[in-house]
Write an enzyme that holds these catalytic residues in place. Structure first.
Site, short mmCIF file in Angstrom:
data_model
loop_
_atom_site.label_atom_id
_atom_site.label_comp_id
_atom_site.label_asym_id
_atom_site.label_seq_id
_atom_site.Cartn_x
_atom_site.Cartn_y
_atom_site.Cartn_z
N MET A 27 -52.70 -36.40 48.30
CA MET A 27 -52.75 -36.37 46.99
C MET A 27 -51.84 -37.85 45.69
SD MET A 27 -49.09 -33.04 48.43
CE MET A 27 -48.33 -34.88 48.57
N HIS A 31 -53.02 -45.43 49.36
CA HIS A 31 -52.41 -47.08 50.48
C HIS A 31 -53.45 -47.18 51.22
CE1 HIS A 31 -51.10 -44.07 53.55
NE2 HIS A 31 -49.88 -43.44 52.31
N HIS A 34 -55.24 -43.87 53.95
CA HIS A 34 -55.44 -43.32 52.77
C HIS A 34 -56.81 -43.89 52.86
CE1 HIS A 34 -51.60 -41.96 50.53
NE2 HIS A 34 -52.33 -40.83 51.49
N LYS A 145 -50.98 -39.24 61.39
CA LYS A 145 -49.57 -39.61 60.34
C LYS A 145 -48.55 -38.12 60.79
CE LYS A 145 -46.06 -41.02 57.46
NZ LYS A 145 -46.55 -40.26 56.59
N SER A 181 -47.20 -45.05 53.69
CA SER A 181 -46.68 -43.52 53.07
C SER A 181 -46.45 -43.55 51.92
CB SER A 181 -45.46 -43.03 53.44
OG SER A 181 -44.94 -42.05 52.62
N ARG A 183 -44.54 -42.29 50.00
CA ARG A 183 -43.01 -42.31 50.15
C ARG A 183 -42.61 -43.49 50.56
NH1 ARG A 183 -43.28 -37.10 51.61
NH2 ARG A 183 -43.14 -35.53 49.88
#
Ligand code: AMP
Length: 292
Positions: A27, A31, A34, A145, A181, A183
């Site tokens: 998405m 980071h 990924h 994850k 993450s 987030r």
């Protein structure tokens, strides 16, 4: 590295189809986690990274609008890894007018995030199936994850006999163990320090399992003790990966999974252990035969 935006743009991938075209769905808001997927993907074949914030996997009231979006920064991070292409479609390219086919998940969506986020895995499967249809990859790489996501997608691919091989990649962590993450950037300094409690709890449970503890309740208690540092525990679950039951005593490939709120962020983490009479060793979720 080509930037592709439309279904027609994907035609430029045709020259790469001889060797294991490998997709890494994301998405965006990339980071190091990924990037490790992209590096793993490169060992299979030419890589296409997709960057698309999928509206259908967010429930009303979740963070779809707030989710970080910065395509240029993502491209800058990817450039040194030189994937063949980045596919960053708009919503209409993926969903048309939004009234088309959706995909309902099977048994692996039961419980955990499937219980806490109604409709989430239907959204995930629908976007993954649509991205598979657009990109037509030979291999797709996902992060451990999101363990339940791996299993839900594995079940779709197996049940629908989709001609794509799935690969899962270990979770990349910060120095204190916090799973990377997108987030995590919602956390302030103090929340960020507390967020490491998810991994502390999972590590404590792993240590217990490695010294012979086989009671699922005891393993969950070990996780719960560390989660005193979280603001709210959403779940602590122990599942048998093979049949998705919640065993009283753990054996075989076993998922320890946790979701908790720290400040404004809903964080998830997990550990996959292969538990035998001799011990409990970390292991993967996919590429093990069976359902996934
Ligand atoms: P996302 O865009 O964050 O939904 O994730 C895209 C892919 O990256 C998914 O397959 C995730 O499981 C994977 N991923 C996210 N964070 C990590 C991490 N810390 N380590 C490994 N993979 C990750």
């Amino acid at each position: 590295m080509k930037l592709l935006r439309t279904a027609e743009d994907l035609g430029t991938l045709d020259s790469l189809r001889d060797g294991n075209l490998t997709v890494v769905p994301t998405m965006g808001a990339l980071h190091e986690g990924h990037l490790s997927l992209v590096r793993a993907a490169a060992s299979h074949g030419p890589v296409v990274v997709t960057a698309f914030v999928n509206p259908t996997q967010f429930a009303p009231g979740e963070d779809y609008d707030a989710y970080p979006r910065d395509l240029q920064q993502d491209l800058d991070l990817l450039a040194p890894l030189a994937p063949a292409a980045v596919f960053a479609p708009d919503t209409a390219t993926v969903y048309g007018d939004g009234r088309g086919v959706t995909i309902q998940p099977g048994r692996y969506a039961e419980g955990l995030c499937g219980a806490d986020r109604p409709g989430h895995f239907a959204g995930v499967l629908t976007v993954v199936a649509r991205l598979f249809g657009l990109v037509r990859p030979d291999v797709a790489v996902f992060g451990r994850k999101d363990a339940q996501q791996c299993l839900v997608i594995g079940e779709m691919v197996a049940d629908l006999r989709l001609p794509v091989r799935l690969v899962d990649v270990p979770t990349v962590r910060e120095n204190d163990g916090l799973a990377m993450s997108s987030r995590n950037r919602y956390l302030d300094h103090a929340e960020r320090a507390r967020a490491a409690c998810l991994w502390r709890g999972l590590s404590a449970a792993r240590a217990l399992a490695q010294t012979g503890e086989r009671s699922a309740a005891r393993l969950r208690e070990a996780v719960a003790a560390a989660l005193a540092d979280a603001d709210e525990i959403e779940y602590i679950q122990v599942r048998s990966v093979g049949d998705w039951t919640a065993p009283d005593r753990v054996t075989g490939r076993t998922l320890l999974a946790v979701a908790a709120r720290v400040g404004p962020a809903r964080l998830i983490d997990n550990l996959v252990l292969d538990i035998t009479d001799d011990g409990a060793a970390p292991c993967g979720l996919l590429d093990h035969g069976g359902n996934a």
